[in-house]
Design a protein around this motif. Structure first.
Motif, PDB file in Angstrom:
ATOM      1  N   ARG A 115       0.827  -1.211   0.000  1.00 16.33           N
ATOM      2  CA  ARG A 115       0.000   0.000   0.000  1.00 16.33           C
ATOM      3  C   ARG A 115       0.865   1.267   0.000  1.00 16.33           C
ATOM      4  N   THR A 116       2.165   1.121   0.101  1.00 21.03           N
ATOM      5  CA  THR A 116       3.066   2.279   0.031  1.00 21.03           C
ATOM      6  C   THR A 116       2.923   2.941  -1.333  1.00 21.03           C
ATOM      7  N   THR A 117       2.704   4.244  -1.324  1.00 15.21           N
ATOM      8  CA  THR A 117       2.591   4.953  -2.595  1.00 15.21           C
ATOM      9  C   THR A 117       3.976   5.225  -3.156  1.00 15.21           C
ATOM     10  N   ARG A 118       4.123   5.032  -4.439  1.00 16.50           N
ATOM     11  CA  ARG A 118       5.419   5.263  -5.050  1.00 16.50           C
ATOM     12  C   ARG A 118       5.781   6.741  -5.028  1.00 16.50           C
ATOM     13  N   SER A 120       5.520   8.641  -2.630  1.00  8.57           N
ATOM     14  CA  SER A 120       6.074   8.984  -1.310  1.00  8.57           C
ATOM     15  C   SER A 120       7.546   8.619  -1.184  1.00  8.57           C
ATOM     16  N   ARG A 133       3.033  -1.952   5.440  1.00  9.17           N
ATOM     17  CA  ARG A 133       1.867  -1.261   4.898  1.00  9.17           C
ATOM     18  C   ARG A 133       1.170  -2.212   3.922  1.00  9.17           C
ATOM     19  N   ASP A 135      -1.404  -4.329   1.566  1.00  6.05           N
ATOM     20  CA  ASP A 135      -2.441  -3.873   0.654  1.00  6.05           C
ATOM     21  C   ASP A 135      -3.669  -4.780   0.643  1.00  6.05           C
ATOM     22  N   HIS A 251       0.925   2.358  -6.496  1.00  4.69           N
ATOM     23  CA  HIS A 251       1.370   1.745  -5.249  1.00  4.69           C
ATOM     24  C   HIS A 251       2.345   0.621  -5.580  1.00  4.69           C
ATOM     25  N   ALA A 257      -3.591  -3.115  -4.491  1.00  3.74           N
ATOM     26  CA  ALA A 257      -3.987  -1.963  -3.683  1.00  3.74           C
ATOM     27  C   ALA A 257      -5.302  -1.360  -4.151  1.00  3.74           C
TER      28      ALA A 257
END
Length: 269
Positions: A115-118, A120, A133, A135, A251, A257
């Motif tokens: 679920r980590t956004t790229r 970020s 995190r 998904d 993500h 996700a």
């Protein structure tokens, strides 16, 4: 080494089993189904969630390490995911402690941090210091299994490596897979490195090949001796653009996700 491989009849299991044998390791296979044609080692048709059955295998077989690849490979309701990924890991870890087997290698997943956004990521690459995190419930199961491994390392002094596998494929077939691909040959290199790295304690590595467009940091694996040789870029000319490419790149877990995977945790239908 003499290695117990769970999930040995699966797609990754068959590759790892043959690869370890080719590298002069002895493999004991374990799966819910009988051994595949051509397997010549000892085999146990056992459910890894059955702690007594798992312990009986360890009573019968002297092994130097465990490679835990068993588990439902897709999304399921939370109870099934926890059984498949956490309870199986618990049964194997308890058997390792009881039988003094100190090396444990686990097929975790990129979906533990999916679920980590790229957007970020400062440099576009996620490393082993990232917070969990997940998904999906599948990802939750992998996070919990990693936490259990960490507990057994701290309590019992085991050496345990969580391999957060990307896209295990013969060749990448999508734009995302050009970043997340793990080739069969590199998969074997990864597992052998995790088995033989000196005193890793608890460690996480990202199970991808040496991809030019990698989304995950290969340095944690290299510290353990994993030196991937393949690069998805060799297949880039065969990968056609798709409407889903932008959404899958939002993500690190890609389509897992997305809202199509949203469901109640206890939806047992």
């Amino acid at each position: 080494m003499r290695i117990l491989v769970t999930g040995a009849a699966g797609s990754i299991g068959r590759v790892v089993t043959l690869g370890l044998c080719d590298r002069d390791h002895e493999v004991v296979g374990l799966d819910l189904v009988p051994e595949p044609e051509g397997f010549t080692g000892n085999w146990h048709t056992v459910d890894c969630a059955d702690a007594d059955a798992v312990d009986a295998v360890f009573d019968e077989e002297r092994v130097d390490g465990v490679v835990h690849l068993a588990g439902h490979p897709g999304e399921a309701a939370l109870p099934a995911s926890l059984t498949s990924h956490v309870l199986t890991t618990a049964a194997l870890l308890d058997a390792c402690v009881a039988h003094r087997v100190s090396r444990f290698v686990y097929a975790s997943s990129n979906h533990a941090v999916g679920r980590t956004t790229r957007a970020s990521l400062a440099d576009g690459v996620l490393s082993d210091d990232a917070l969990p995190r997940p998904d999906t419930f599948y990802g939750v199961g992998k996070v919990a299994a990693e936490a259990l491994m960490r507990l057994y390392v701290d309590r019992h002094g085991l050496d345990a490596v969580a391999c957060r596998i990307g896209s295990f494929l013969d060749e990448p077939g999508s734009l995302r897979a050009l970043s997340t691909w793990l080739s069969p040959d590199d998969c074997v290199r990864m597992v052998e490195a995790a088995l033989t790295a000196p005193a890793p304690g608890f460690a996480v590595l990202y199970g991808i090949s040496n991809n030019t467009r990698a989304w995950w940091d290969l340095e944690p694996g290299r510290r353990l001796g994993y030196q991937p040789l393949d690069d998805a870029e060799a297949y880039a000319g065969r990968v056609a653009a798709a409407e889903s490419d932008e959404a899958e790149a939002a993500h690190v877990g890609g389509p897992f996700a997305g809202e199509e995977f949203y469901r109640p945790a206890l939806d047992l239908r």
